[in-house]
Design a protein around this motif. Sequence first.
Motif, short mmCIF file in Angstrom:
data_model
loop_
_atom_site.label_atom_id
_atom_site.label_comp_id
_atom_site.label_asym_id
_atom_site.label_seq_id
_atom_site.Cartn_x
_atom_site.Cartn_y
_atom_site.Cartn_z
N CYS A 69 0.80 -1.23 0.00
CA CYS A 69 0.00 0.00 0.00
C CYS A 69 0.84 1.28 0.00
O CYS A 69 0.57 2.20 -0.78
N ASP A 70 1.84 1.35 0.87
CA ASP A 70 2.63 2.58 0.96
C ASP A 70 3.51 2.82 -0.26
O ASP A 70 3.70 3.96 -0.69
N TRP A 71 4.06 1.73 -0.82
CA TRP A 71 5.03 1.92 -1.91
C TRP A 71 4.50 1.47 -3.26
O TRP A 71 4.42 2.27 -4.20
N LEU A 73 1.49 0.53 -4.52
CA LEU A 73 0.29 1.18 -5.03
C LEU A 73 0.52 2.66 -5.30
O LEU A 73 0.03 3.20 -6.29
N GLU A 74 1.24 3.32 -4.41
CA GLU A 74 1.49 4.75 -4.62
C GLU A 74 2.33 4.99 -5.86
O GLU A 74 2.06 5.92 -6.63
N LEU A 75 3.34 4.17 -6.08
CA LEU A 75 4.16 4.31 -7.28
C LEU A 75 3.34 4.01 -8.54
O LEU A 75 3.52 4.64 -9.58
N SER A 76 2.43 3.05 -8.43
CA SER A 76 1.66 2.62 -9.59
C SER A 76 0.66 3.67 -10.05
O SER A 76 0.18 3.63 -11.18
N LYS A 77 0.33 4.62 -9.20
CA LYS A 77 -0.63 5.65 -9.61
C LYS A 77 -0.12 6.50 -10.74
O LYS A 77 -0.89 7.12 -11.47
N ASP A 78 1.20 6.53 -10.91
CA ASP A 78 1.78 7.26 -12.04
C ASP A 78 2.21 6.30 -13.15
O ASP A 78 2.85 6.71 -14.11
N ARG A 199 7.08 12.39 -6.78
CA ARG A 199 5.79 12.81 -6.25
C ARG A 199 5.63 12.44 -4.79
O ARG A 199 5.03 13.18 -4.00
N LEU A 200 6.16 11.28 -4.38
CA LEU A 200 6.00 10.81 -3.01
C LEU A 200 6.71 11.71 -2.02
O LEU A 200 6.28 11.86 -0.87
#
Length: 205
Positions: A69-71, A73-78, A199-200
């Motif tokens: 979830c923290d890494w 999924l967040e990276l995959s949003k871009d 972005r993170l």
Amino acid sequence: WNAARFLLAVDPEAVRRPLPSPSDLTSEDDQWILSRLQHTTTHVTRELERFRFHEAANAIYEFVWHDVCDWYLELSKDGGLQSQGQTTASRTVLAHVLSTSLRLLHPFMPFVTEELWAHLRPAKSSVSLMHAAWPTAQQRYVNRKAEQRMAQFQTITREVREVRREFLIEGGHKPTVCVKTRSPKEAERIKQGLQRFSRLAEMEI
């Protein structure tokens, strides 16, 4: 729960597709999360066999909450999970990661995982999670290089976040980050890799 909803919203058929072979995985993020999944599967299984339930629960928690979830999924949003022009491999990887995580979580959270299993159940698997086969680690998906590179990027991202907190840098302001490397080739690799993390940490490379 939200990770499952995210996948079902962007690609509900991902759970029906077979997992790509290691040679077909071109995304380093996909290689990394699958490698981490193998280590987590081994760790959770070993701790359960030793009746060390707290350690087993903590291992699967750390994987789902932080790695997925923290890494990931967040990276995959871009990246490929939401982009229509990208390959479906990343979505298939996420489906596999989530369905395997549900089996690892089931001894600790039986009711929630059973409900999610109804939506994330892979093709030809048991209707009930209670009767699903326990996952086993697949060593061919272990990728040390992807893990080392991801750890490097995560460390830089955490350091930038810490600097932002320490110096009270407001959101929206992107400090420029300079990374000293041993060679131009390594510098280019790190620069390209960190673009996904900018972005993170709200930073410029």
